[in-house]
Design a protein around this motif. Structure first.
Motif, mmCIF file in Angstrom:
data_model
loop_
_atom_site.group_PDB
_atom_site.id
_atom_site.type_symbol
_atom_site.label_atom_id
_atom_site.label_comp_id
_atom_site.label_asym_id
_atom_site.label_seq_id
_atom_site.Cartn_x
_atom_site.Cartn_y
_atom_site.Cartn_z
ATOM 1 N N VAL A 4 -40.585 -43.862 8.195
ATOM 2 C CA VAL A 4 -41.056 -45.240 8.206
ATOM 3 C C VAL A 4 -41.178 -45.822 6.799
ATOM 4 O O VAL A 4 -41.386 -47.027 6.644
ATOM 5 C CB VAL A 4 -42.400 -45.376 8.961
ATOM 6 C CG1 VAL A 4 -42.201 -45.084 10.443
ATOM 7 C CG2 VAL A 4 -43.464 -44.473 8.376
ATOM 8 N N GLN A 5 -41.051 -44.970 5.788
ATOM 9 C CA GLN A 5 -41.072 -45.437 4.408
ATOM 10 C C GLN A 5 -40.247 -44.480 3.572
ATOM 11 O O GLN A 5 -40.354 -43.261 3.727
ATOM 12 C CB GLN A 5 -42.505 -45.501 3.890
ATOM 13 C CG GLN A 5 -42.643 -46.109 2.512
ATOM 14 C CD GLN A 5 -44.100 -46.249 2.115
ATOM 15 O OE1 GLN A 5 -44.944 -45.466 2.533
ATOM 16 N NE2 GLN A 5 -44.392 -47.242 1.314
ATOM 17 N N ALA A 42 -37.828 -32.562 -2.652
ATOM 18 C CA ALA A 42 -37.468 -31.731 -3.806
ATOM 19 C C ALA A 42 -36.910 -32.557 -4.958
ATOM 20 O O ALA A 42 -37.043 -32.173 -6.113
ATOM 21 C CB ALA A 42 -36.463 -30.663 -3.383
ATOM 22 N N ASN A 43 -36.325 -33.712 -4.657
ATOM 23 C CA ASN A 43 -35.759 -34.556 -5.713
ATOM 24 C C ASN A 43 -36.809 -35.457 -6.364
ATOM 25 O O ASN A 43 -36.492 -36.300 -7.190
ATOM 26 C CB ASN A 43 -34.589 -35.384 -5.181
ATOM 27 C CG ASN A 43 -34.997 -36.383 -4.113
ATOM 28 O OD1 ASN A 43 -36.180 -36.636 -3.881
ATOM 29 N ND2 ASN A 43 -34.021 -36.959 -3.438
ATOM 30 N N GLY A 44 -38.082 -35.311 -5.958
ATOM 31 C CA GLY A 44 -39.173 -36.074 -6.544
ATOM 32 C C GLY A 44 -39.526 -37.356 -5.809
ATOM 33 O O GLY A 44 -40.568 -37.956 -6.068
ATOM 34 N N SER A 45 -38.680 -37.793 -4.875
ATOM 35 C CA SER A 45 -38.990 -39.003 -4.110
ATOM 36 C C SER A 45 -39.962 -38.656 -2.980
ATOM 37 O O SER A 45 -40.183 -37.488 -2.663
ATOM 38 C CB SER A 45 -37.718 -39.646 -3.561
ATOM 39 O OG SER A 45 -37.102 -38.807 -2.611
ATOM 40 N N ARG A 46 -40.537 -39.688 -2.406
ATOM 41 C CA ARG A 46 -41.490 -39.496 -1.309
ATOM 42 C C ARG A 46 -41.055 -40.309 -0.101
ATOM 43 O O ARG A 46 -40.487 -41.390 -0.236
ATOM 44 C CB ARG A 46 -42.890 -39.927 -1.736
ATOM 45 C CG ARG A 46 -43.471 -39.009 -2.786
ATOM 46 C CD ARG A 46 -44.867 -39.401 -3.136
ATOM 47 N NE ARG A 46 -45.380 -38.489 -4.154
ATOM 48 C CZ ARG A 46 -46.651 -38.361 -4.444
ATOM 49 N NH1 ARG A 46 -47.560 -39.080 -3.806
ATOM 50 N NH2 ARG A 46 -47.037 -37.504 -5.371
ATOM 51 N N ILE A 47 -41.358 -39.759 1.071
ATOM 52 C CA ILE A 47 -41.135 -40.474 2.318
ATOM 53 C C ILE A 47 -42.409 -40.400 3.152
ATOM 54 O O ILE A 47 -43.266 -39.536 2.926
ATOM 55 C CB ILE A 47 -39.933 -39.920 3.125
ATOM 56 C CG1 ILE A 47 -40.159 -38.450 3.523
ATOM 57 C CG2 ILE A 47 -38.627 -40.078 2.360
ATOM 58 C CD1 ILE A 47 -39.097 -37.892 4.468
#
Length: 84
Positions: A4-5, A42-47
């Motif tokens: 959702v994000q 793992a790539n530093g982004s967030r969901i």
């Protein structure tokens, strides 16, 4: 899991993440929980995802757990919590 994000992995793509949060766990009238989870990839982004599940069969994800996510298509992923 419904993303959702943030950006879901592409269909067939697998990425590892760490569960950051687990909220909104109360079951609805049908006995299903629609938990909201924050996950750092793992790539530093967030969901942020919504995990709809039946509490008697599948427990909630716990902050700190590692999870393997595989893109299904659009805003959907499958997830498997690491047991190691």
């Amino acid at each position: 899991l419904q993303v959702v994000q943030g950006l879901a992995p592409k269909a067939g793509e697998r990425i590892i993440g760490t569960v950051l949060s687990d909220t909104n766990c109360d079951a609805d009238a049908e006995g299903l929980s629609h938990c909201h989870n924050g996950i750092e990839l793992a790539n530093g982004s967030r969901i942020a995802v919504i995990d709809t599940h039946e509490m008697q069969r599948n427990r909630c994800m716990r902050p700190g757990e590692r999870i393997s996510l595989t893109g299904v298509g659009n805003a959907w992923v499958t997830g498997a919590v690491s047991t190691h």
